[in-house]
Design a protein around this motif. Structure first.
Motif, mmCIF file in Angstrom:
data_model
loop_
_atom_site.group_PDB
_atom_site.id
_atom_site.type_symbol
_atom_site.label_atom_id
_atom_site.label_comp_id
_atom_site.label_asym_id
_atom_site.label_seq_id
_atom_site.Cartn_x
_atom_site.Cartn_y
_atom_site.Cartn_z
ATOM 1 N N ARG A 70 36.166 -2.144 57.314
ATOM 2 C CA ARG A 70 36.027 -1.843 55.885
ATOM 3 C C ARG A 70 37.011 -0.752 55.480
ATOM 4 O O ARG A 70 37.134 0.275 56.153
ATOM 5 C CB ARG A 70 34.593 -1.390 55.585
ATOM 6 N N VAL A 71 37.747 -0.982 54.388
ATOM 7 C CA VAL A 71 38.704 0.000 53.900
ATOM 8 C C VAL A 71 37.937 1.114 53.187
ATOM 9 O O VAL A 71 37.251 0.869 52.198
ATOM 10 C CB VAL A 71 39.728 -0.641 52.934
ATOM 11 N N VAL A 72 38.047 2.346 53.706
ATOM 12 C CA VAL A 72 37.313 3.470 53.121
ATOM 13 C C VAL A 72 38.231 4.409 52.340
ATOM 14 O O VAL A 72 37.750 5.301 51.639
ATOM 15 C CB VAL A 72 36.571 4.262 54.220
ATOM 16 N N MET A 73 39.542 4.225 52.481
ATOM 17 C CA MET A 73 40.490 5.047 51.733
ATOM 18 C C MET A 73 41.787 4.281 51.594
ATOM 19 O O MET A 73 42.215 3.579 52.521
ATOM 20 C CB MET A 73 40.712 6.389 52.440
ATOM 21 N N HIS A 74 42.402 4.387 50.419
ATOM 22 C CA HIS A 74 43.647 3.675 50.146
ATOM 23 C C HIS A 74 44.517 4.559 49.268
ATOM 24 O O HIS A 74 44.015 5.194 48.331
ATOM 25 C CB HIS A 74 43.351 2.339 49.452
ATOM 26 N N MET A 75 45.810 4.617 49.574
ATOM 27 C CA MET A 75 46.707 5.435 48.747
ATOM 28 C C MET A 75 48.146 4.962 48.901
ATOM 29 O O MET A 75 48.509 4.353 49.919
ATOM 30 C CB MET A 75 46.587 6.910 49.137
ATOM 31 N N PRO A 76 48.983 5.228 47.900
ATOM 32 C CA PRO A 76 50.407 4.897 48.006
ATOM 33 C C PRO A 76 51.135 5.871 48.921
ATOM 34 O O PRO A 76 50.704 7.016 49.095
ATOM 35 C CB PRO A 76 50.913 5.006 46.563
ATOM 36 N N VAL A 77 52.233 5.403 49.504
ATOM 37 C CA VAL A 77 53.051 6.251 50.357
ATOM 38 C C VAL A 77 54.520 6.037 50.016
ATOM 39 O O VAL A 77 54.896 5.064 49.365
ATOM 40 C CB VAL A 77 52.832 5.948 51.862
ATOM 41 N N VAL A 78 55.338 6.965 50.460
ATOM 42 C CA VAL A 78 56.800 6.850 50.394
ATOM 43 C C VAL A 78 57.299 6.653 51.818
ATOM 44 O O VAL A 78 56.868 7.353 52.734
ATOM 45 C CB VAL A 78 57.430 8.114 49.772
ATOM 46 N N VAL A 79 58.199 5.687 52.021
ATOM 47 C CA VAL A 79 58.716 5.395 53.362
ATOM 48 C C VAL A 79 60.221 5.648 53.399
ATOM 49 O O VAL A 79 60.829 6.064 52.410
ATOM 50 C CB VAL A 79 58.391 3.944 53.769
#
Length: 576
Positions: free
Chosen positions: A340-349
């Motif tokens: 289960r996904v409990v946290m999601h956020m954008p990132v820079v790569v």
């Protein structure tokens, strides 16, 4: 010779028993004769290939090992269920494309030819040909081993394909054990099914691949003509085509409308849905970028799913019950607990010149208020030219130089360095930036030690997280909500309450904190997948890794199989 003696025995005593071998289980001498033929074929094989039927077959060590361990006894001939299991194997081989695999190298045509030939012996009650049965047995075992390997670990090795950019810990599969299990259990289907990745992500993408193949079979979706940007409330004859296009891909419930040229209501909502699952800005307007994605053919999407099914086969079998997964192509991070996904956020790569590599690690500690040590490449290409142009640059931007060696760790004064002659190779120490809001690592970094010096970290450049494509770093991953991630990772350490976390984030000196519960970290690269809501997602290919993989698979698929005819090959030449 043992082979000649066996033939004489069978010719003199068992001619009648050799008829109708498909109808009844063969006798022990017949079984032994086939084993002798298999041993003879393998004995005359070169180190790398064996001549079977009309083809040179690449000889896997696993196939040779398998037959040696069973005294060269046939696998697909002799037992009452053997023919049935051979048919099951053929069904899997013909359906290889359902897993995004190709069937090159299975020699399906030759197998079918030999099966028909062997079946005819039994049907017409003619003299039994042990050589044909031996060739058929080896071909089927070879095909099983090849398919089992492709299904479990993939068709190409990403560590070789993406040298320096990919360090996958490929799953270890004992294909000989798998073949033995299939033979002993009489359950070819079950064994092959268990070899494929077991996660729901693989299965759901596989299902979407079949759905898109159905769209392909009816001719694909229509191409939306170019024109002015479609905006909410406008009218355009192209809207009717757009409705058909979105209905076929499942973004629109019904293709028909009372006013088919009106761009309003359900068609706008369908475009937003399409944009979201293709990584576009969900503004509902059909501009150049959205139109380009709409007009990618169903064949392109099928290929994209095939490539990403291959990548799924490269992943470790167990990602961990609790793990962090960064999808580089999606510029996103997820924390997963028990599926289960409990946290999601954008990132820079990383940029296209300094790509973020793919590998797995184990996060063991955090570092609050970190120093930023300038990497040699950035020192040479960026910092040294700036310092030469402005000697006040170091103080103004909170830099200091710590000597590499010597009794003192006190910073080197800038006046002690000949900046005109300094290079990254001759630099006397580490150029680092002190903790603070100016630091490119932000307030905390998340460490999973590796020799690539890649980690997750905070960033003061908050505006970059609002971009749709976020390739701006030097290889490390910048996370949008670093404080939230730190709090999550420390939630089982009671001493780290909100006040202490706040003080650590805003400190002027670094502090390392060991995680009581280390967590697996997986940096991956997926341009097609099915999300937690069952919606298939597509993304662009910022590092052109899809293209590289597609070329490699096409080259493998198009490898010509060296063929030769028995009529033109002297038996004495085989294996010499």
């Amino acid at each position: 010779m043992k082979l000649v003696a066996s033939r004489l025995i069978v010719a003199g005593l068992f001619v009648l028993m050799m008829a109708a071998v498909v109808r009844a289980a063969p006798s022990e001498p017949v079984v032994r004769l086939v084993a002798d033929q298999i041993e003879d074929l393998l004995g005359r094989a070169t180190q790398e290939q064996v001549f079977l039927g009309d083809a040179w077959l690449p000889l896997f060590d696993q196939v040779r090992q398998f037959y040696q361990e069973r005294d060269f006894a046939a696998v697909w001939f002799g037992e009452s269920h053997s023919a049935e299991q051979a048919s099951v194997l053929m069904q899997f081989l013909r359906a290889a494309e359902e897993d995004g695999l190709h069937s090159q190298g299975y020699h399906l045509g030759l197998i079918e030819q030999l099966r028909s030939q062997v079946d005819d012996y039994g049907y017409h009650e003619v003299l039994f040909d042990s050589l044909a049965v031996a060739q058929l047995d080896l071909l089927l075992s070879h095909a099983f081993v090849l398919h089992a390997s492709r299904l479990s670990v993939g068709q190409v090795d990403p560590n070789e394909l993406y040298a320096g950019e990919w360090r996958a810990r490929l799953r270890s599969t004992d294909v000989v054990a798998a073949l033995n299990s299939a033979v002993q259990s009489g359950d070819v289907a079950g064994v092959l099914h268990d070899l494929a990745p077991a996660g729901s992500e693989y299965l759901h993408l596989r299902e979407e691949l079949q759905r898109y193949r159905l769209i392909q079979r009816v001719g694909g979706w229509p191409r939306v003509p170019e024109g002015e940007i479609l905006r909410r409330g406008g009218t355009d004859p192209r809207v009717a085509v757009l409705r058909q296009r979105l209905w076929m891909s499942g973004d629109l419930v019904a293709p028909d409308a009372e006013y088919p040229q009106l761009y309003q209501g359900d068609i706008v909502a369908a475009v937003v849905r399409f944009q979201r699952r293709h990584g576009l800005s969900p503004d509902g307007a059909v501009g150049p970028k959205t139109l380009a994605e709409l007009n990618r053919s169903v064949e392109e999407r099928i290929r994209q799913m095939e490539l990403n099914l291959e990548r799924r086969r490269w992943l470790p079998e167990d990602l961990g019950s609790r793990h962090i997964i960064v999808n580089i192509a999606d510029f996103s991070l997820q924390v997963v607990e028990q599926g289960r996904v409990v946290m999601h956020m954008p990132v820079v790569v990383g940029t296209t010149r300094r790509k973020t590599p793919v590998f797995s690690g184990r996060m063991t500690y955090l570092e609050f208020a970190p120093y930023w040590g300038v990497p040699p490449t950035i020192l040479q290409q960026d910092k040294l030219p700036r310092i030469r142009a402005d000697r006040g640059y170091l103080d103004a931007n909170h830099y200091e130089i710590i000597p590499w060696r010597g009794p003192s760790r006190d910073p080197i004064h800038p006046s002690e360095i000949d900046w005109q002659r300094a290079t990254a190779r001759t630099f006397p120490g580490l150029l680092r930036q002190r903790p603070g809001p100016w630091n490119p690592l932000g307030q905390v970094k998340f460490m999973f030690p590796n020799d690539l010096d890649i980690y997750l970290h905070d960033s003061p450049d908050r505006h970059l997280f609002n971009r749709r494509e976020r390739t701006f770093s030097s290889g490390c991953i910048r996370v949008e909500r670093a404080a939230d991630l730190a709090q999550y990772l420390l939630e089982d350490q009671p001493a780290w309450d909100c006040d202490r976390l706040h003080r650590a984030l805003n400190a002027s000196e670094p502090k390392q904190v060991t995680l009581r519960r280390p967590i697996a970290v997986h940096l991956v690269y997926f341009t097609a997948w099915v999300d937690n809501h069952g919606v298939v997602q597509f993304r662009s290919d910022p590092y052109q890794r899809d293209n590289v993989l597609a070329v490699a698979l096409d080259q493998q698929r198009n490898l010509s199989v060296q063929t030769a005819s028995f009529k033109h090959t002297a038996e004495g030449d085989v294996g010499n």
